[in-house]
Write a protein that holds these residues in place. Structure first.
Motif, PDB file in Angstrom:
ATOM      1  N   LEU A  84      89.883  22.833 -27.495  1.00 21.09           N
ATOM      2  CA  LEU A  84      89.188  21.619 -27.079  1.00 21.09           C
ATOM      3  C   LEU A  84      87.720  21.902 -26.755  1.00 21.09           C
ATOM      4  O   LEU A  84      87.410  22.902 -26.096  1.00 21.09           O
ATOM      5  CB  LEU A  84      89.860  21.041 -25.826  1.00 21.09           C
ATOM      6  CG  LEU A  84      91.363  20.767 -25.948  1.00 21.09           C
ATOM      7  CD1 LEU A  84      91.992  20.674 -24.561  1.00 21.09           C
ATOM      8  CD2 LEU A  84      91.608  19.483 -26.725  1.00 21.09           C
ATOM      9  N   TRP A  85      86.870  21.014 -27.230  1.00 16.02           N
ATOM     10  CA  TRP A  85      85.442  21.135 -26.929  1.00 16.02           C
ATOM     11  C   TRP A  85      85.003  19.982 -26.034  1.00 16.02           C
ATOM     12  O   TRP A  85      85.390  18.833 -26.268  1.00 16.02           O
ATOM     13  CB  TRP A  85      84.624  21.091 -28.220  1.00 16.02           C
ATOM     14  CG  TRP A  85      84.560  22.398 -28.951  1.00 16.02           C
ATOM     15  CD1 TRP A  85      83.534  23.294 -28.933  1.00 16.02           C
ATOM     16  CD2 TRP A  85      85.552  22.943 -29.834  1.00 16.02           C
ATOM     17  NE1 TRP A  85      83.825  24.364 -29.747  1.00 16.02           N
ATOM     18  CE2 TRP A  85      85.054  24.183 -30.307  1.00 16.02           C
ATOM     19  CE3 TRP A  85      86.816  22.523 -30.275  1.00 16.02           C
ATOM     20  CZ2 TRP A  85      85.764  24.989 -31.191  1.00 16.02           C
ATOM     21  CZ3 TRP A  85      87.524  23.329 -31.150  1.00 16.02           C
ATOM     22  CH2 TRP A  85      87.001  24.546 -31.594  1.00 16.02           C
ATOM     23  N   ILE A  86      84.179  20.311 -25.049  1.00 13.75           N
ATOM     24  CA  ILE A  86      83.733  19.266 -24.125  1.00 13.75           C
ATOM     25  C   ILE A  86      82.414  18.670 -24.615  1.00 13.75           C
ATOM     26  O   ILE A  86      81.568  19.371 -25.176  1.00 13.75           O
ATOM     27  CB  ILE A  86      83.531  19.838 -22.708  1.00 13.75           C
ATOM     28  CG1 ILE A  86      84.779  20.604 -22.274  1.00 13.75           C
ATOM     29  CG2 ILE A  86      83.251  18.727 -21.715  1.00 13.75           C
ATOM     30  CD1 ILE A  86      84.637  21.236 -20.908  1.00 13.75           C
ATOM     31  N   ASN A  87      82.272  17.405 -24.393  1.00 13.18           N
ATOM     32  CA  ASN A  87      81.080  16.667 -24.790  1.00 13.18           C
ATOM     33  C   ASN A  87      79.823  17.198 -24.085  1.00 13.18           C
ATOM     34  O   ASN A  87      79.726  17.139 -22.853  1.00 13.18           O
ATOM     35  CB  ASN A  87      81.302  15.191 -24.411  1.00 13.18           C
ATOM     36  CG  ASN A  87      80.171  14.302 -24.862  1.00 13.18           C
ATOM     37  OD1 ASN A  87      79.118  14.775 -25.276  1.00 13.18           O
ATOM     38  ND2 ASN A  87      80.409  12.996 -24.786  1.00 13.18           N
ATOM     39  N   PRO A  88      78.848  17.689 -24.849  1.00 12.20           N
ATOM     40  CA  PRO A  88      77.649  18.262 -24.221  1.00 12.20           C
ATOM     41  C   PRO A  88      76.849  17.235 -23.407  1.00 12.20           C
ATOM     42  O   PRO A  88      76.198  17.606 -22.431  1.00 12.20           O
ATOM     43  CB  PRO A  88      76.819  18.788 -25.392  1.00 12.20           C
ATOM     44  CG  PRO A  88      77.503  18.376 -26.638  1.00 12.20           C
ATOM     45  CD  PRO A  88      78.861  17.840 -26.309  1.00 12.20           C
ATOM     46  N   LEU A  89      76.914  15.985 -23.795  1.00 12.95           N
ATOM     47  CA  LEU A  89      76.178  14.964 -23.029  1.00 12.95           C
ATOM     48  C   LEU A  89      76.780  14.816 -21.636  1.00 12.95           C
ATOM     49  O   LEU A  89      76.086  14.732 -20.624  1.00 12.95           O
ATOM     50  CB  LEU A  89      76.248  13.601 -23.743  1.00 12.95           C
ATOM     51  CG  LEU A  89      75.450  13.499 -25.035  1.00 12.95           C
ATOM     52  CD1 LEU A  89      75.735  12.175 -25.725  1.00 12.95           C
ATOM     53  CD2 LEU A  89      73.957  13.656 -24.741  1.00 12.95           C
ATOM     54  N   TRP A  90      78.112  14.802 -21.630  1.00 14.61           N
ATOM     55  CA  TRP A  90      78.824  14.705 -20.353  1.00 14.61           C
ATOM     56  C   TRP A  90      78.528  15.935 -19.495  1.00 14.61           C
ATOM     57  O   TRP A  90      78.261  15.838 -18.300  1.00 14.61           O
ATOM     58  CB  TRP A  90      80.323  14.559 -20.634  1.00 14.61           C
ATOM     59  CG  TRP A  90      81.151  14.355 -19.404  1.00 14.61           C
ATOM     60  CD1 TRP A  90      81.339  13.189 -18.734  1.00 14.61           C
ATOM     61  CD2 TRP A  90      81.896  15.354 -18.697  1.00 14.61           C
ATOM     62  NE1 TRP A  90      82.167  13.398 -17.652  1.00 14.61           N
ATOM     63  CE2 TRP A  90      82.520  14.716 -17.608  1.00 14.61           C
ATOM     64  CE3 TRP A  90      82.091  16.726 -18.879  1.00 14.61           C
ATOM     65  CZ2 TRP A  90      83.333  15.399 -16.711  1.00 14.61           C
ATOM     66  CZ3 TRP A  90      82.895  17.412 -17.979  1.00 14.61           C
ATOM     67  CH2 TRP A  90      83.513  16.740 -16.906  1.00 14.61           C
ATOM     68  N   ILE A  91      78.572  17.102 -20.126  1.00 13.28           N
ATOM     69  CA  ILE A  91      78.296  18.354 -19.397  1.00 13.28           C
ATOM     70  C   ILE A  91      76.912  18.294 -18.755  1.00 13.28           C
ATOM     71  O   ILE A  91      76.746  18.625 -17.576  1.00 13.28           O
ATOM     72  CB  ILE A  91      78.363  19.560 -20.359  1.00 13.28           C
ATOM     73  CG1 ILE A  91      79.793  19.782 -20.835  1.00 13.28           C
ATOM     74  CG2 ILE A  91      77.841  20.823 -19.681  1.00 13.28           C
ATOM     75  CD1 ILE A  91      79.920  20.846 -21.886  1.00 13.28           C
ATOM     76  N   ALA A  92      75.937  17.858 -19.541  1.00 16.52           N
ATOM     77  CA  ALA A  92      74.563  17.813 -19.048  1.00 16.52           C
ATOM     78  C   ALA A  92      74.467  16.928 -17.797  1.00 16.52           C
ATOM     79  O   ALA A  92      73.845  17.302 -16.801  1.00 16.52           O
ATOM     80  CB  ALA A  92      73.628  17.301 -20.132  1.00 16.52           C
ATOM     81  N   GLN A  93      75.152  15.785 -17.864  1.00 18.86           N
ATOM     82  CA  GLN A  93      75.133  14.882 -16.693  1.00 18.86           C
ATOM     83  C   GLN A  93      75.745  15.550 -15.466  1.00 18.86           C
ATOM     84  O   GLN A  93      75.249  15.437 -14.353  1.00 18.86           O
ATOM     85  CB  GLN A  93      75.975  13.639 -16.977  1.00 18.86           C
ATOM     86  CG  GLN A  93      75.270  12.575 -17.759  1.00 18.86           C
ATOM     87  CD  GLN A  93      76.287  11.527 -18.236  1.00 18.86           C
ATOM     88  OE1 GLN A  93      77.446  11.525 -17.826  1.00 18.86           O
ATOM     89  NE2 GLN A  93      75.822  10.652 -19.118  1.00 18.86           N
ATOM     90  N   GLN A  94      76.867  16.219 -15.704  1.00 19.48           N
ATOM     91  CA  GLN A  94      77.571  16.842 -14.579  1.00 19.48           C
ATOM     92  C   GLN A  94      76.750  17.965 -13.959  1.00 19.48           C
ATOM     93  O   GLN A  94      76.716  18.125 -12.743  1.00 19.48           O
ATOM     94  CB  GLN A  94      78.935  17.396 -15.031  1.00 19.48           C
ATOM     95  CG  GLN A  94      79.880  16.368 -15.605  1.00 19.48           C
ATOM     96  CD  GLN A  94      80.117  15.205 -14.665  1.00 19.48           C
ATOM     97  OE1 GLN A  94      80.357  15.397 -13.480  1.00 19.48           O
ATOM     98  NE2 GLN A  94      80.029  13.998 -15.199  1.00 19.48           N
ATOM     99  N   VAL A  95      76.095  18.753 -14.820  1.00 21.63           N
ATOM    100  CA  VAL A  95      75.263  19.845 -14.306  1.00 21.63           C
ATOM    101  C   VAL A  95      74.130  19.260 -13.469  1.00 21.63           C
ATOM    102  O   VAL A  95      73.825  19.756 -12.386  1.00 21.63           O
ATOM    103  CB  VAL A  95      74.699  20.708 -15.461  1.00 21.63           C
ATOM    104  CG1 VAL A  95      73.667  21.701 -14.940  1.00 21.63           C
ATOM    105  CG2 VAL A  95      75.825  21.455 -16.162  1.00 21.63           C
ATOM    106  N   GLN A  96      73.567  18.203 -13.982  1.00 24.97           N
ATOM    107  CA  GLN A  96      72.465  17.585 -13.255  1.00 24.97           C
ATOM    108  C   GLN A  96      72.923  17.071 -11.886  1.00 24.97           C
ATOM    109  O   GLN A  96      72.245  17.259 -10.890  1.00 24.97           O
ATOM    110  CB  GLN A  96      71.911  16.428 -14.077  1.00 24.97           C
ATOM    111  CG  GLN A  96      70.505  16.067 -13.694  1.00 24.97           C
ATOM    112  CD  GLN A  96      69.628  15.881 -14.921  1.00 24.97           C
ATOM    113  OE1 GLN A  96      70.124  15.551 -16.003  1.00 24.97           O
ATOM    114  NE2 GLN A  96      68.343  16.118 -14.779  1.00 24.97           N
ATOM    115  N   SER A  97      74.086  16.450 -11.853  1.00 26.87           N
ATOM    116  CA  SER A  97      74.493  15.926 -10.551  1.00 26.87           C
ATOM    117  C   SER A  97      74.902  17.069  -9.611  1.00 26.87           C
ATOM    118  O   SER A  97      74.686  16.979  -8.403  1.00 26.87           O
ATOM    119  CB  SER A  97      75.557  14.837 -10.686  1.00 26.87           C
ATOM    120  OG  SER A  97      76.808  15.406 -10.892  1.00 26.87           O
ATOM    121  N   ALA A  98      75.427  18.157 -10.151  1.00 28.16           N
ATOM    122  CA  ALA A  98      75.732  19.325  -9.302  1.00 28.16           C
ATOM    123  C   ALA A  98      74.447  19.873  -8.693  1.00 28.16           C
ATOM    124  O   ALA A  98      74.401  20.270  -7.525  1.00 28.16           O
ATOM    125  CB  ALA A  98      76.442  20.409 -10.108  1.00 28.16           C
TER     126      ALA A  98
END
Ligand code: ARG
Length: 565
Positions: A84-98
């Protein structure tokens, strides 16, 4: 963020849509980049039950997977693995909010519990030695970790302050220097001298025995001497705690003697529950499947280590109301804890739902695999070892020119103590631990210095940049993707380390993270000319969260970072 459970939810929904009934199953982190970010390998087990082959199952899940959210791609591999590959757009958002969260996206437990962490537990009759080092370091980390995750942690220092040897010690104290200011500077020597006196002089030995009885019966003069002795001894330990930067204080001390008043009750209750058998005059508990009984009271009426631990368990479960009680003690006491835990549950001293754990650790060995001793065969004193660490760390600071003398001193302390702690935490705690200065003070490999260096390096990037970060994170390539996913795994890793009481999961994670960052930085320059503004801003933010994660991780291990190294 709980990344894994988010991926699990995606799989679960696919199951529901496919109409497959299933037991809870979990994805695992992919071990190679070509396997994606996570891997689901539950199809094999399901196939049997459903009378299909694993690939068919994997296909059924794949057909029903929602690709519009977190997961963007899946691939069936081998006999029926689902990558499974995770959506890079979603990842980027999550990193930013972290990055904008002071807890770096790590949530606090929804159902925090009260946890007692029993650690350090030095014996007051003697100087603290290297054997107590591991308990202190591992226990403090565990307490920090659980606190960070939101549990209510009660640190308990179960010091050994009671027993027959104190008769001898206070009799000697009275004879040599009643306020203890001189003679107790070196406890080890004091003990030796007292013992020599005890063996050589019959009258002194009698007095020592008389003093044992007198402390027990509450004689004021003897109790005062005893208190003096404990006080000074404890202060020695506190010097070590200060040097180690561990968070134990006097308030955390619940000494063995604290439970004295409960011991007759413990025996009483065990009697009522018909758990005691007299054997050679001693009160014993014979447990099913165990050859050696637990002795709780000697023929002469004296109590034992196990009796005190039963009283402590009873106190911790009923008065402190702990739901998890973790003992960070040498693996060689495994038999003791196994038995004591069993008795505590069978007697009802501790309710069934309370989790009792022995967090065992191995023995500290020297470079040649022998138990750690000084050159002349004595036990190594902890304080000497820590002082040596600081001296050695000074040698490891490459560029002393740029610092004042005081700065070198402070830096050496952070590096040296950090190295000792990290080396201890980085191994599988149950293994024996080979103490090796060169290895622990190396810039390469899984060491605190490597981590402190990675942190300082990122700080130097920010010093050079010296501007305001704005704009979004954009995952530009595979390395940035991996680094980001790694950053988002922080919480899952901490949870697992907390559940298993395995600090080496934290060090392994930090090491992988720092290594991955170094690779990222090598391939993806940040401030170099020609890097466009958007990319620069995005990479700076990845670097920032990496540094913050390293700092937070080290903080849990009780290790400081420095801005320059
Ligand atoms: N004083 C003990 C020792 O040095 C360790 C105490 C551990 N804690 C406990 N509750 N038994 O071996």
């Amino acid at each position: 963020m709980k990344l894994k459970s988010q991926i699990n939810d995606v799989i679960k929904n696919a199951f529901v849509k496919a109409g497959i009934e299933h037991e809870p199953m979990s994805v695992t982190e992919a071990t190679k980049p070509e396997f994606g970010d996570y891997q689901f390998n539950g199809a094999m087990a399901l196939a049997k039950r459903l009378g299909k082959n694993p690939r068919q199952i994997a296909e059924m899940i794949m057909e029903n997977l929602d690709f519009s959210g977190i997961v963007v791609k899946a691939q069936i591999a081998g006999p029926g693995f689902l990558n499974l590959w995770i959506n890079p757009l979603w990842i980027a958002q999550q990193v930013q909010s972290a990055l904008h969260d002071e807890r770096l996206g790590v949530s606090k437990r929804e159902n925090p519990i009260k946890v007692v962490v029993d650690y350090s537990g030095p014996n007051m009759a003697k100087q603290m030695h290297v054997g107590h080092l591991r308990s202190t370091i591992i226990g403090d980390t565990l307490a920090n970790l659980l606190t960070f995750l939101g549990d209510e942690v009660i640190r308990q220092n179960h010091i050994g302050d009671w027993g027959t040897q104190f008769g001898m010690l206070i009799a000697y104290l009275e004879e040599t220097d009643e306020d203890g200011s001189g003679s107790l500077k070196d406890l080890e020597q004091f003990y030796k001298d007292a013992k020599e006196r005890f063996d050589a002089d019959e009258a002194f030995a009698d007095k020592a025995r008389e003093y044992v009885v007198k402390i027990q019966s509450g004689d004021e003069h003897c109790l005062k001497l005893w208190q003096k002795f404990i006080d000074i001894s404890l202060r020695h330990c506190e010097d070590v705690y200060d040097k180690l930067c561990v968070k134990l204080t006097r308030d955390d001390v619940k000494a063995e003697s604290f439970y004295n008043k409960d011991l007759p009750e413990v025996i009483e209750e065990l009697l009522e529950k018909n758990m005691l058998t007299k054997s050679d005059g001693a009160q014993c508990i014979f447990l099913e499947g165990e050859e050696i009984p637990v002795i709780v009271q000697k023929g002469d009426g004296g109590y034992l280590y196990a009796t005190t631990d039963l009283a402590a368990l009873r106190y911790r479960a009923n008065v402190l109301e702990a739901k998890r009680i973790a003992y960070v003690v040498d693996a060689r006491q495994g038999g003791h804890f196994k038995q004591v835990f069993k008795v505590a549950k069978e007697s009802g001293f501790v309710p069934e739902d309370v989790k009792l754990e022995h967090i065992a650790f191995g023995t500290m060995m020297d470079k040649n695999g022998k138990p750690f001793k000084t050159r002349d065969g004595g036990t190594v004193k902890l304080i000497d070892l820590l002082d040596e660490a600081v001296v050695k760390a000074k040698g490891a600071i490459k560029d002393k020119e740029g610092y004042s003398k005081e700065e070198v001193e402070a830096l050496a302390k952070i590096i040296g103590i950090g190295a000792v702690k990290y080396a201890d935490l980085a191994i599988n705690r149950e293994s024996n631990y080979i103490f090796n200065w060169d290895k622990m003070l190396s810039f390469d490999g899984n060491t605190s210095l490597y981590m402190q260096y990675a942190y300082a390096r990122i700080q130097s990037i920010f010093r050079k940049f010296n501007g305001e970060i704005k704009g979004d994170i954009v995952i530009g390539d595979a390395l940035e993707h991996r680094l980001s996913v790694m950053l988002l795994r922080f919480e899952d890793m901490l949870e697992s380390a907390a559940d298993n009481a395995t600090p080496n999961q934290i060090t392994a994670y930090l090491y992988d993270l720092a290594t991955l960052f170094m690779r990222f930085y090598e391939h993806n320059p940040i401030l170099k000319e020609g890097v466009d503004e958007k990319t620069k801003m995005s990479r700076l933010q990845l670097a920032d969260l990496t540094a913050k994660t390293i700092k937070q991780g080290l903080d849990i291990l009780g290790i400081e970072v420095v801005d320059r190294l």
